[in-house]
Design a protein around this motif. Structure first.
Motif, PDB file in Angstrom:
ATOM      1  N   LEU A 137       0.851  -1.182   0.000  1.00 13.81           N
ATOM      2  CA  LEU A 137       0.000   0.000   0.000  1.00 13.81           C
ATOM      3  C   LEU A 137       0.888   1.235   0.000  1.00 13.81           C
ATOM      4  O   LEU A 137       1.719   1.401   0.887  1.00 13.81           O
ATOM      5  CB  LEU A 137      -0.858  -0.031   1.268  1.00 13.81           C
ATOM      6  CG  LEU A 137      -1.952   0.984   1.428  1.00 13.81           C
ATOM      7  CD1 LEU A 137      -3.025   0.804   0.363  1.00 13.81           C
ATOM      8  CD2 LEU A 137      -2.573   0.845   2.810  1.00 13.81           C
ATOM      9  N   ILE A 156      -8.345   1.927   1.804  1.00 10.50           N
ATOM     10  CA  ILE A 156      -7.068   1.829   2.520  1.00 10.50           C
ATOM     11  C   ILE A 156      -7.303   1.293   3.929  1.00 10.50           C
ATOM     12  O   ILE A 156      -6.593   0.421   4.418  1.00 10.50           O
ATOM     13  CB  ILE A 156      -6.355   3.201   2.555  1.00 10.50           C
ATOM     14  CG1 ILE A 156      -5.855   3.549   1.158  1.00 10.50           C
ATOM     15  CG2 ILE A 156      -5.223   3.213   3.570  1.00 10.50           C
ATOM     16  CD1 ILE A 156      -5.226   4.910   1.009  1.00 10.50           C
ATOM     17  N   ILE A 212      -7.892  -2.383   3.778  1.00 12.44           N
ATOM     18  CA  ILE A 212      -6.666  -3.143   3.521  1.00 12.44           C
ATOM     19  C   ILE A 212      -5.786  -3.152   4.762  1.00 12.44           C
ATOM     20  O   ILE A 212      -5.146  -4.144   5.101  1.00 12.44           O
ATOM     21  CB  ILE A 212      -5.897  -2.530   2.317  1.00 12.44           C
ATOM     22  CG1 ILE A 212      -6.713  -2.691   1.031  1.00 12.44           C
ATOM     23  CG2 ILE A 212      -4.526  -3.163   2.161  1.00 12.44           C
ATOM     24  CD1 ILE A 212      -6.225  -1.814  -0.113  1.00 12.44           C
ATOM     25  N   CYS A 213      -5.759  -2.011   5.453  1.00  9.12           N
ATOM     26  CA  CYS A 213      -4.852  -1.854   6.590  1.00  9.12           C
ATOM     27  C   CYS A 213      -5.588  -1.170   7.738  1.00  9.12           C
ATOM     28  O   CYS A 213      -5.561   0.051   7.861  1.00  9.12           O
ATOM     29  CB  CYS A 213      -3.638  -1.023   6.158  1.00  9.12           C
ATOM     30  SG  CYS A 213      -2.454  -0.794   7.465  1.00  9.12           S
ATOM     31  N   TYR A 271      -2.608   0.471  -4.454  1.00  6.79           N
ATOM     32  CA  TYR A 271      -2.459  -0.849  -3.856  1.00  6.79           C
ATOM     33  C   TYR A 271      -1.923  -1.803  -4.912  1.00  6.79           C
ATOM     34  O   TYR A 271      -2.441  -1.878  -6.027  1.00  6.79           O
ATOM     35  CB  TYR A 271      -3.801  -1.345  -3.314  1.00  6.79           C
ATOM     36  CG  TYR A 271      -3.711  -2.700  -2.656  1.00  6.79           C
ATOM     37  CD1 TYR A 271      -2.870  -2.900  -1.559  1.00  6.79           C
ATOM     38  CD2 TYR A 271      -4.474  -3.773  -3.117  1.00  6.79           C
ATOM     39  CE1 TYR A 271      -2.779  -4.149  -0.960  1.00  6.79           C
ATOM     40  CE2 TYR A 271      -4.382  -5.020  -2.512  1.00  6.79           C
ATOM     41  CZ  TYR A 271      -3.530  -5.201  -1.443  1.00  6.79           C
ATOM     42  OH  TYR A 271      -3.426  -6.430  -0.839  1.00  6.79           O
ATOM     43  N   ALA A 298       3.219  -1.451   4.156  1.00  2.19           N
ATOM     44  CA  ALA A 298       2.695  -0.088   4.107  1.00  2.19           C
ATOM     45  C   ALA A 298       3.836   0.879   3.830  1.00  2.19           C
ATOM     46  O   ALA A 298       4.905   0.762   4.418  1.00  2.19           O
ATOM     47  CB  ALA A 298       2.020   0.267   5.418  1.00  2.19           C
TER      48      ALA A 298
END
Lengths: 127, 80, 402
Positions: free
Chosen positions: C106, C140, C143-144, C162, C262
């Motif tokens: 990411l 986002i 994803i995280c 991503y 990240a």
């Protein structure tokens, strides 16, 4: 809470020897920010140095605040990674809390100076 | 150990107060003018050992100073 | 594959011969992968890899093990995507478990211009064969989940990109997989042999002077990290390389799983979780060129500040280990591979902060170049001649950190 105010000054760029030999009135603070550059506050528009090519301009690009020594020392100890000068009065400059700062250290008080654009950042970091 | 640089005007300060500046040295063996330009623009001596270099004291007097430093150890050999 | 399915490695360490077809200087990932592909794909096995310490002692053992292809220019996207594909199949190919794990990467953007960069990255990647999509803050967060989208009210996350195929692998295992694969096909790997000079004859490189005596070679490949300028200068080759330290650290164990890699290209900071659960954090190179492996408090402070601001959970972790590698930085933030203008001498260098992910493709393409004598199309844009002909492969925004 630290509150910095605009410093009105005169900036002189001249040969190091001309700045070394210049006489300044007693009611002015003179900061030698480089070998060939001095900052004088309050301003001194008619400053004379023995260099025909000297540049003398008004400068209001800095802001500063006076702090009593007992307040300043703990702050600087925390925010300064280099050794402060021992003599008084003394001028020093370097990174304070990650900001390019200048210090005028007298016997019982310190003038903290930063470039005006950094004032908000500096106040926040020193809070 | 963090590198310390002695500014002749401001005194010893941590390296983070300075910007690094390189002195490009084109070897004498390169004689063609275009080749010298190319070398000055892109090629680097990148020595393993003592190197003379320039540093700008961004957080202090805002002047350049000259330094000799050993790139293997980061030991500062002499300030100019 | 996993460690229990592996067979024990049996190595033979032969004495160095006086001559080889190919001598590769530097027993890191790139040197060993070149040797491996020479042997495995081209049947060229009269090859020696010379390493002055132990294999993987340099940057191959000091990097942050990220594999990705989300670069910013077409030439780089194609090259790194090839590498990413080769990594995917490396375990099956070598029969070694390199702990390859697809995690996704990411990239977050904190400014409008960074947002445009990430959008452009997604477009360029898609057009040239890598999978990258533009993502909004909401995605986002999915994803995280650990990210603070406000960025501590200093660096708000406005969006990002991503790259689902990004992965990590255990770097030592990758190095040893290539070493073993090369050695069992007959390649000689010599540890603790230092190259002290290049032998020249009639304007071409004909071998190397080593701590174990002279060794002749039809081709010498410079695959060293950090000392390539010194090596190349022995052949009179000038390189546009400056060697800078790069620091990284790991924290103690983080209790939860952190699935993604990240990264904030704007803050020059990135982080991932190791197989042991530690958080691995890296940043940009130190500004001054240096070969020193020293670490600084300044780095820890700055990097942790960024980490905590974007990922508040990092506050409760402690730093366990800190280390440094040295990065050969090129002016355009792209590698330099191939011929040098001196016959018999090739380089694979300029691996800056992006060397680990490029090991398989770099090795494969260098091997093809050595076997055929022709520079393969995939790495032709990355030749040393690009600086003289003003064809820079400028990609700083993709390669600044990892």
């Amino acid at each position: 809470m630290l509150a910095l105010n605009r410093i009105h000054a005169t900036r002189i760029v001249a040969t190091p020897s001309a700045l070394d030999s210049a006489q300044w009135p007693d009611d002015r603070l003179v900061f030698r920010i480089a070998a060939d550059e001095a900052l004088i506050t309050p301003p001194m528009a008619n400053a004379v140095v023995s260099d025909p090519y000297a540049i003398v301009v008004a400068d209001s690009g800095f802001a500063g605040a006076w702090l009593p020594m007992e307040e300043a020392l703990p702050l600087l100890e925390h925010a300064c990674e280099w050794e402060l000068p021992r003599e008084r009065p003394a001028f020093a400059q370097g990174s304070v809390a990650g900001i390019p700062a200048k210090l005028w250290i007298e016997k019982d008080r310190v003038l903290l100076i930063v470039p005006a654009p950094f004032v908000a950042d500096f106040e926040e970091r020193m809070a | 150990m963090s590198l310390q640089i002695s500014c002749p005007h401001c005194g010893p300060r941590p390296v983070e107060e300075f910007l690094y500046g390189e002195i490009p040295v084109v070897p004498d063996s390169i004689t063609d003018a275009d080749a010298r330009d190319l070398d000055r623009a892109f090629m680097r001596n990148n020595p393993e050992g003592p190197q003379t270099e320039r540093w700008f004291h961004l957080f202090g007097c805002r002047r350049w100073l000259t330094l000799r430093r050993d790139t293997r150890t980061d030991e500062v050999m002499e300030a100019g | 594959m996993n460690e229990f399915q592996e067979k024990k490695i049996k190595f033979a360490w032969p004495e160095p011969k006086r001559s080889y077809d190919v001598v590769i200087v530097g027993g890191g990932g790139h040197g060993l992968a070149t040797a491996y592909y020479l042997a495995a794909r081209h049947g060229i096995t009269n090859v020696a890899v010379l390493e002055r310490k132990y294999i993987g002692a340099g940057n191959s053992g000091r990097n942050t093990t990220i594999i990705r292809a989300n670069y910013g220019i077409p030439e780089a996207v194609r090259f790194y995507q090839r590498s990413l594909e080769l990594y995917k199949h490396l375990e099956a190919e070598t029969d070694r478990w390199i702990m390859h794990k697809q995690k996704g990467l990411l990239n977050v953007a904190h400014t409008e211009s960074a947002l445009r960069t990430e959008r452009a990255r997604a477009e360029v990647n898609t057009a040239f064969g890598a999978k990258t999509e533009f993502v909004a803050p909401k995605e986002i967060k999915e994803i995280c989940p650990q990210i603070d989208l406000t960025g501590g009210n200093v660096w708000p996350v406005l969006g990002g990109s991503y790259h689902p195929e990004a992965a990590t692998a255990r770097h030592d295992r990758a190095v040893w997989a290539f070493a073993e694969g090369a050695m069992k096909r007959g390649v000689h790997v010599h540890q603790r042999i230092e190259v002290r000079g290049l032998t020249m004859s009639g304007g071409r490189v004909t071998g190397v002077e080593t701590s174990a005596g002279p060794i002749a070679a039809k081709a010498v490949v410079g695959a060293v990290g950090g000392h390539v300028t010194t090596l190349a200068s022995m052949a009179g080759v000038r390189l546009p390389i400056r060697t800078h330290p790069l620091q990284a650290y790991v924290t103690n164990h983080y209790d939860l799983q952190f699935d993604v890699i990240a990264s904030s290209p704007g803050l020059l900071f990135y982080m991932s979780q190791t197989a042991r659960g530690e958080m691995l954090v890296g940043a940009e190179i130190d500004r001054q060129p240096s070969y020193s492996y020293g670490s600084t408090y300044h780095f820890l402070q700055h990097c942790s500040h960024r980490a905590i601001t974007l990922f508040p959970f990092m506050r409760s972790l402690r730093i366990l280990r800190q280390w440094t590698g040295v990065c050969d930085m090129s002016p355009d933030y792209s590698p330099i591979m191939g011929k040098t203008g001196v016959d018999g001498f090739l380089v694979t260098t300029g691996w800056g902060t992006w060397g680990f992910k490029a090991i398989p493709a770099g090795g494969e393409q260098m091997a093809q170049l050595i076997a055929s004598g022709e520079t393969p199309e995939l790495i032709a844009p990355f030749g040393l001649d690009r600086f003289a002909s003003d064809r820079m492969m400028a990609d700083r925004g993709s390669a600044g950190t990892h």
